[in-house]
Design a protein around this motif. Structure first.
Motif, PDB file in Angstrom:
ATOM      1  N   ARG A  57      13.401  32.349  61.019  1.00 30.45           N
ATOM      2  CA  ARG A  57      14.008  32.826  62.248  1.00 30.45           C
ATOM      3  C   ARG A  57      14.673  34.185  62.015  1.00 30.45           C
ATOM      4  NH1 ARG A  57      19.301  29.905  65.025  1.00 30.45           N
ATOM      5  NH2 ARG A  57      19.513  31.326  66.814  1.00 30.45           N
TER       6      ARG A  57
ATOM      7  N   GLU B 200       5.270  37.610  69.190  1.00 27.35           N
ATOM      8  CA  GLU B 200       6.378  36.960  68.479  1.00 27.35           C
ATOM      9  C   GLU B 200       7.001  37.915  67.469  1.00 27.35           C
ATOM     10  OE1 GLU B 200       4.991  33.382  66.691  1.00 27.35           O
ATOM     11  OE2 GLU B 200       4.776  32.311  68.589  1.00 27.35           O
TER      12      GLU B 200
ATOM     13  N   ASP C 250      17.536  36.398  66.717  1.00 29.99           N
ATOM     14  CA  ASP C 250      16.362  36.233  67.582  1.00 29.99           C
ATOM     15  C   ASP C 250      15.994  37.536  68.285  1.00 29.99           C
ATOM     16  OD1 ASP C 250      16.283  33.532  66.864  1.00 29.99           O
ATOM     17  OD2 ASP C 250      17.605  32.958  68.505  1.00 29.99           O
TER      18      ASP C 250
ATOM     19  N   GLU D   1       6.352  42.696  65.430  1.00 29.55           N
ATOM     20  CA  GLU D   1       5.939  41.544  66.212  1.00 29.55           C
ATOM     21  C   GLU D   1       4.425  41.429  66.127  1.00 29.55           C
ATOM     22  OE1 GLU D   1       5.801  41.914  70.617  1.00 29.55           O
ATOM     23  OE2 GLU D   1       7.114  43.650  70.272  1.00 29.55           O
TER      24      GLU D   1
ATOM     25  N   ASN E  40       2.923  33.829  58.597  1.00 30.91           N
ATOM     26  CA  ASN E  40       3.862  32.725  58.395  1.00 30.91           C
ATOM     27  C   ASN E  40       4.336  32.595  56.954  1.00 30.91           C
ATOM     28  OD1 ASN E  40       3.903  31.775  61.128  1.00 30.91           O
ATOM     29  ND2 ASN E  40       1.857  30.945  60.802  1.00 30.91           N
TER      30      ASN E  40
ATOM     31  N   ASN F 112       1.274  39.067  68.155  1.00 34.04           N
ATOM     32  CA  ASN F 112       0.931  38.089  69.196  1.00 34.04           C
ATOM     33  C   ASN F 112       2.151  37.731  70.050  1.00 34.04           C
ATOM     34  OD1 ASN F 112      -1.754  37.939  68.198  1.00 34.04           O
ATOM     35  ND2 ASN F 112      -1.105  36.440  66.655  1.00 34.04           N
TER      36      ASN F 112
END
Length: 594
Positions: A257, A434, A295, A430, A252, A432
């Motif tokens: 995004r 995401e 995205d 990516e 993080n 996990n």
């Protein structure tokens, strides 16, 4: 709008200003919640006004690339190249194939040179043993006990050994990378005469005298770099993967995004005729495929769509609006309407004023891309992550040494002096389940793109040699400057998207707007209050540094910002909101300029 300070009066205000490679113009102002160990609010500022779009007016368009290369002392050749592309379109000239291979070789060398220098000697310092010892001693202790999965490929037994090799000036790998930057700079000069402002680059082609010896000299140095990259890629994979494991939640840091923009680079002379009418087709034939990724989805790889979607918003920047001015261009050469906020119609009207974070606070405007519904604050991820992601999803590049699969990019480096052939695969990041556009993945992509540029250069050198051996040695095509023209050049500067929009009237430049990656990455809050990418990436970044506020260095914040390659951090001031200065460093090479 309620600010973070109003919601929590106990936030600590801190600033790092300047953070930059060229001049002291980039600043990061943040409010940090040490109780929650996260950044609550961030503002990105620039204190310098350049004004190239103003004094380009009235100039002879043939001088454009010589002038605009001086925009930057690091990637001046990227500006010169982009300007030449815009001029080629305006003049209706198509350079000989050999000239395009030479330009591609020069630009590939620049990618290798700049990414190597930044990754290993600048951003790498944020992960070196000295920095980690000062900010996360617990992490260093773990690094001492963690063996490298790819030790056999790069030679370092533990992660701590890698960190020590990155220590500035004294680290083994740090010094090796410095030597390699000299080799890649020589490669560039072979093709374009001078670094960083090319002396042999012109509209219509190049002035470089092509010979078998020229390409041999380039290839000799390139194979040294190929050998080097076979060590660098696995080394960085081990280092960056370690941070994920050592600090759960580190994905993080610097995350935002997935809003990535790539304008494409490295043209295929068999397809690129530089006409706007055919730009959609020849743009897709670039060896770095243009594209906008939202995205994780490829929205478009059409340069005409990309061009028409660009909007320049003022927002929190020190300029007056130009809404009451006459447009320079109402329709593009294909008859599509052109927005008043498009670079072709932009007027630069500076209005200096006192910095006010509730109003105007920077000289950087707010470029956005309009998808038909939303104005997207695209970033380039420092360049490589956007380039690789777009190229991977498009799946169009397949030249043997590199191949886009639709979900990854395969990079094959041939047998070199002491190492066998090696294939690396950059995969869309990516974790996990995401998708990740964060500090670590921006840095990882920079390493893989160095290998990508080297692999492409092998292909370009082979094509250039074919032209010379076949006797096709012409490197320049004559042209005439028209009385009126509308044109655009698209390429990728080292750290991301680069466009030059030009309007010619009466044989002179009537409007000229270069948009390098910095305005996109460092843009400020726009008219709608949307923060720019630096601001967005830092806001809500968790704090993993172990130091208390009194000795806080902000290493997680600096890793987030520097992952975008915002130009070299030359020195940083840090102070609390009451004006008390905690640290001031003047040395441009000090390791702890966090």
């Amino acid at each position: 709008m309620t600010t973070a300070r109003e919601q929590n009066p106990d936030l600590v205000e801190m600033a790092w200003d300047p953070i930059t490679r060229i001049v002291g113009s980039l600043g990061i102002y943040a409010k940090i919640d040490f109780a929650k160990k996260e950044v609550a609010e961030c503002y990105s500022t620039s204190s310098i006004f350049r004004g190239y779009s103003i004094f380009m007016k009235g100039k002879d368009p043939r001088d454009a690339h010589f002038i605009t290369s001086r925009i930057c002392g690091i990637c001046g050749d990227n500006h010169a190249t982009c300007s030449v592309y815009a001029q080629n379109m305006a003049y209706g000239v198509r350079p000989p194939a050999l000239a395009e291979w030479i330009i591609n070789l020069g630009e590939s060398a620049e990618y290798m040179f700049d990414h190597n220098l930044y990754q290993e000697n600048l951003v790498g310092v944020d992960y070196c043993e000295k920095m980690v010892r000062e900010t996360n001693p617990g992490v260093l202790q773990l690094a001492e006990r963690t063996e490298c999965p790819h030790a056999g490929e790069h030679g370092y037994r533990t992660i701590a050994d890698i960190m020590r090799s990155l220590n500035p000036l004294e680290g083994e790998f740090y010094r090796e990378a410095l030597m390699m930057s000299r080799v890649t700079r020589e490669m560039f000069c072979l093709m374009e005469g001078r670094h960083v402002h090319p002396s042999t680059l012109y509209p219509g082609g190049v002035g470089t005298v092509a010979s078998v010896q020229l390409f041999t000299d380039y290839l000799t140095r390139l194979m040294r770099y190929v050998e080097f990259m076979k060590k660098v890629v696995p080394m960085h994979d081990d280092l960056f993967d370690f941070f994920y494991d050592a600090l759960p939640g580190y994905e993080n840091v610097g995350r935002r995004r997935v809003l990535l923009g790539c304008w494409g680079s490295l043209n295929d002379p068999a397809h690129c005729d530089f006409t706007y009418e055919n730009m959609s087709d020849w743009g897709r034939k670039m060896y770095v495929t243009p594209g906008i990724v939202v995205d994780g989805r490829l929205v478009t790889d059409d340069l005409v769509d990309i061009n028409l979607g660009i909007r320049i918003l003022l927002g929190s920047s020190y300029y007056e609006d130009w809404h009451d001015q006459e447009p320079f261009v109402t329709h593009d050469p294909l008859g599509n309407p052109v927005d008043m906020r498009h670079p072709w119609n932009q007027h630069t009207i500076p209005r200096p004023q006192k910095r006010d974070f509730n109003d105007k606070y920077s000289w950087v405007m707010s470029p956005r891309w309009f998808d038909g519904k939303d104005l997207l604050a695209l970033d380039t991820g420092g360049g490589p992550i956007a380039r690789l992601w777009s190229t991977a999803l498009s799946g169009k590049v397949d030249i043997g040494y590199v191949r886009a699969t639709g979900h990854s990019v395969l990079i094959t480096l041939p047998k070199s002096a002491t190492k066998p052939e090696k294939t690396f695969e950059w995969k869309i990041p990516e974790r996990n389940g995401e998708l990740l556009s964060n500090a670590l993945e921006r840095n990882r992509a920079r390493t893989y793109f160095q290998a990508y540029a080297a692999a492409c250069a092998l292909y370009f050198a082979e094509r250039g040699l074919e032209e010379v051996r076949a006797g096709r040695t012409q490197t320049w095509e004559p042209f005439e400057v028209p009385e009126e023209a509308v044109s655009v050049g698209f390429t990728e500067a080292v750290r991301g998207v680069l466009s030059h929009h030009m309007v010619i009237k009466n044989g002179k430049i009537a409007n000229y707007h270069p948009y390098p990656p910095t305005p996109w990455n460092a843009s400020v809050r726009d008219t709608h209050g949307t923060p720019g990418p630096y601001e967005d990436a830092v806001q809500n970044t968790p704090i993993f540094e172990e130091n208390p506020p009194e000795t806080f260095k902000g290493i997680d914040i600096m890793r987030a910002v520097r992952s975008f390659d915002p130009c070299l951090p030359c020195g940083v001031h840090m102070y609390l909101g009451n004006g008390k200065e905690l640290r001031k460093l003047h040395s441009p090479h000090a390791f702890n300029t966090a």
